[in-house]
Design a protein around this motif. Structure first.
Motif, PDB file in Angstrom:
ATOM      1  N   GLU A 145     -21.206  10.685  87.618  1.00  0.00           N
ATOM      2  CA  GLU A 145     -20.829   9.761  88.162  1.00  0.00           C
ATOM      3  C   GLU A 145     -19.858   8.964  87.272  1.00  0.00           C
ATOM      4  O   GLU A 145     -20.464   8.473  86.307  1.00  0.00           O
ATOM      5  CB  GLU A 145     -21.943   8.971  88.860  1.00  0.00           C
ATOM      6  N   THR A 197     -18.355   5.839  88.560  1.00  0.00           N
ATOM      7  CA  THR A 197     -18.295   4.502  88.793  1.00  0.00           C
ATOM      8  C   THR A 197     -19.551   3.773  88.117  1.00  0.00           C
ATOM      9  O   THR A 197     -20.620   4.592  88.158  1.00  0.00           O
ATOM     10  CB  THR A 197     -18.086   4.510  90.533  1.00  0.00           C
ATOM     11  N   ARG A 240     -20.887   1.880  90.211  1.00  0.00           N
ATOM     12  CA  ARG A 240     -21.848   2.096  91.349  1.00  0.00           C
ATOM     13  C   ARG A 240     -22.048   3.565  91.660  1.00  0.00           C
ATOM     14  O   ARG A 240     -21.004   4.217  91.312  1.00  0.00           O
ATOM     15  CB  ARG A 240     -21.423   1.191  92.567  1.00  0.00           C
ATOM     16  N   GLY A 245     -21.551   6.906  93.791  1.00  0.00           N
ATOM     17  CA  GLY A 245     -20.647   7.271  95.013  1.00  0.00           C
ATOM     18  C   GLY A 245     -21.559   8.092  95.905  1.00  0.00           C
ATOM     19  O   GLY A 245     -22.619   8.435  95.577  1.00  0.00           O
ATOM     20  N   THR A 256     -26.355   2.159  86.372  1.00  0.00           N
ATOM     21  CA  THR A 256     -26.580   2.914  87.458  1.00  0.00           C
ATOM     22  C   THR A 256     -27.624   3.712  87.598  1.00  0.00           C
ATOM     23  O   THR A 256     -28.036   4.382  88.683  1.00  0.00           O
ATOM     24  CB  THR A 256     -25.118   4.235  87.425  1.00  0.00           C
ATOM     25  N   ALA A 309     -12.433   3.426  88.416  1.00  0.00           N
ATOM     26  CA  ALA A 309     -13.350   4.025  87.093  1.00  0.00           C
ATOM     27  C   ALA A 309     -12.662   4.385  86.020  1.00  0.00           C
ATOM     28  O   ALA A 309     -13.223   4.211  84.902  1.00  0.00           O
ATOM     29  CB  ALA A 309     -14.427   5.202  87.781  1.00  0.00           C
ATOM     30  N   GLU A 348     -16.401  -0.236  95.466  1.00  0.00           N
ATOM     31  CA  GLU A 348     -16.600   0.285  94.198  1.00  0.00           C
ATOM     32  C   GLU A 348     -15.863  -0.611  92.965  1.00  0.00           C
ATOM     33  O   GLU A 348     -16.355  -0.597  92.117  1.00  0.00           O
ATOM     34  CB  GLU A 348     -16.572   1.783  93.904  1.00  0.00           C
ATOM     35  N   GLN A 349     -14.428  -0.801  93.253  1.00  0.00           N
ATOM     36  CA  GLN A 349     -13.706  -1.268  92.349  1.00  0.00           C
ATOM     37  C   GLN A 349     -13.970  -3.010  92.216  1.00  0.00           C
ATOM     38  O   GLN A 349     -14.203  -3.175  90.995  1.00  0.00           O
ATOM     39  CB  GLN A 349     -12.065  -1.531  92.856  1.00  0.00           C
ATOM     40  N   PHE A 367     -17.269  -3.950  92.561  1.00  0.00           N
ATOM     41  CA  PHE A 367     -18.428  -3.683  91.710  1.00  0.00           C
ATOM     42  C   PHE A 367     -18.027  -3.462  90.272  1.00  0.00           C
ATOM     43  O   PHE A 367     -18.593  -4.066  89.239  1.00  0.00           O
ATOM     44  CB  PHE A 367     -19.341  -2.671  92.049  1.00  0.00           C
ATOM     45  N   ASN A 368     -16.861  -2.482  89.740  1.00  0.00           N
ATOM     46  CA  ASN A 368     -16.823  -2.261  88.582  1.00  0.00           C
ATOM     47  C   ASN A 368     -16.306  -3.562  87.848  1.00  0.00           C
ATOM     48  O   ASN A 368     -16.524  -3.935  86.741  1.00  0.00           O
ATOM     49  CB  ASN A 368     -15.547  -1.157  88.602  1.00  0.00           C
TER      50      ASN A 368
END
Length: 407
Positions: free
Chosen positions: A159, A161, A163, A165, A185, A314, A339-340, A342-343
């Motif tokens: 994974e 990211t 978060r 996926g 994660t 990521a 996701e972005q 969150f990153n």
């Protein structure tokens, strides 16, 4: 030493904790799957290279097949790297906030391809008899990873990211080992999968660590840059980012009074951004370098940059952290599952970047840039915090995990 279930390879433990799959001189067979975007493809390629190096050091060889979608990025990258590529039918689930919004004809057609892709994947796994299957996420990884589980072949999923996926959320219960990029994660994994998980980081290209600032100046012809000023590298990824381009060009005259700027804007807005740059005074224009794409010069550009303005995919956040680069992150709002954002928030909360979330204005960007350009100590602290999160040896760590898991 412990023999594998079928007695074909031996698995021996070493003093440093890394195990090997097979005796010297044997070939380790690996199926790699995943793709769709560079965030899945390039960590996979980097890991394949790390596996080759690790096995070569033991006098052994890697036999690798990449399974993915025909005509997508993974096929092109595998071909360029000399990796055998096998296509399977794939179906992409296009998500929506309202579940009813996913009931589209495109989704229905794509999902109808999944059973055929699953049958193709089972056939490939049975024929190739891999010692391990490694999935790097994306919808294409699902049928191949499921095939590994059905055929009782070891499966490692990675994974990228912060978060988890959607694809890997589904596959984690089937995997022999789950590799994640961030400790945060782990709590997102199902309980059973958490016990088989390891934090390895996100593999990034080794060449990024060899950058030299003076080489960037020479390669890009940056003789007009004022080396007494900091340098800002602006990037929206290979294709550029309209939002970032617009924000930066609105602030450009002000920004160039504070710093040199390397701006990778992508092809779509290249002419538009160039028109704006043409209106700059000669003094400011010589401190501005505009490019559609930064290729082999990227390691040197990173080395020259004192601050990076970028998206927060990521791959990007992994590179920034491993290199220890202070950054202002402007996430792509439409990224799958948020996701972005969150990153970006994760790095911001750890003092490793400044995240600009929601509706971002030129004033927002100017305020964030000014705070870091005016305070070298703040940039240095952010760089230190970023390095604390980074895992520059992620590819080697993941390769060791794969070899330990291999039959």
């Amino acid at each position: 030493m412990l023999r594998g279930q079928r007695g074909r390879y031996q698995v021996s433990s070493r003093a440093d904790g890394a195990a090997t799959a097979g005796t010297p001189g044997t070939t380790v067979r690996v199926i790699v799957t995943g793709g769709g975007t560079g965030g899945h493809v390039y960590p996979a390629l980097t890991t394949v290279n790390a596996l080759r190096e690790a096995l070569a050091g033991q006098g052994r060889e890697l036999e690798v097949v990449w399974v993915g979608a025909r005509g997508k990025l993974e096929e092109r990258v595998a071909g360029q790297a000399g990796i055998e590529f096998l296509p399977v039918a794939t179906g992409k689930l296009r998500r929506a906030k309202n579940p009813m919004g996913m009931l589209t004809w495109t989704n229905i057609k794509d999902l109808a391809r999944v059973p055929w892709g699953a049958l193709q994947s089972v056939s490939i796994v049975r024929k190739r008899k891999p010692d391990v299957v490694v999935g790097f996420g994306g919808y294409v990884a699902v049928p191949v990873s499921v095939a590994a589980w059905l055929c009782r072949r070891p499966l490692v999923i990675h994974e990228q990211t912060v978060r988890l996926g959607l694809a890997n959320r589904l596959l984690a219960r089937m995997a022999s080992s789950t590799a994640v990029s961030s400790p945060s994660t782990l709590d997102l994994l199902p309980g059973s999968a958490r016990k088989r998980a390891e934090v390895v980081g996100n593999p990034i290209r080794a060449e990024l660590f060899g950058g030299q600032p003076d080489r960037a100046v020479a390669a890009l012809g940056l003789d007009g840059f004022d080396r007494n000023l900091p340098t800002v590298y602006v990037t929206g990824g290979a294709l550029g980012a309209r939002q970032i381009n617009t924000l930066v060009t609105d602030d450009l005259p002000w920004l160039l009074k504070q710093a040199n700027v390397i701006h990778q804007c992508g092809a779509t807005q290249l002419d538009q951004v160039r028109e704006t740059a043409d209106q700059l005074s000669p003094e400011l224009k010589q401190r501005y370098y505009l490019a559609e794409f930064i290729g082999s010069e990227l390691p040197d550009v990173f080395a020259l940059a004192d601050l990076v303005v970028a998206r927060s995919g990521a791959g990007t956040i992994s590179e920034l952290a491993a290199l220890g680069k202070p950054a202002i992150l402007i996430p792509l709002a439409s990224a799958a599952g948020g996701e972005q954002a969150f990153n970006a928030r994760y790095l911001d909360e750890n003092g490793a970047a400044k995240a600009l979330l929601g509706e971002v204005t030129p004033d927002d960007l100017r305020t964030a840039v000014a705070a870091l350009l005016d305070d070298p100590a703040a940039r240095a602290q952010m760089a230190s915090n970023a390095r604390a999160l980074g895992k520059p040896d992620a590819a080697q760590t993941l390769a060791a995990l794969i070899l330990r898991t291999a039959r």
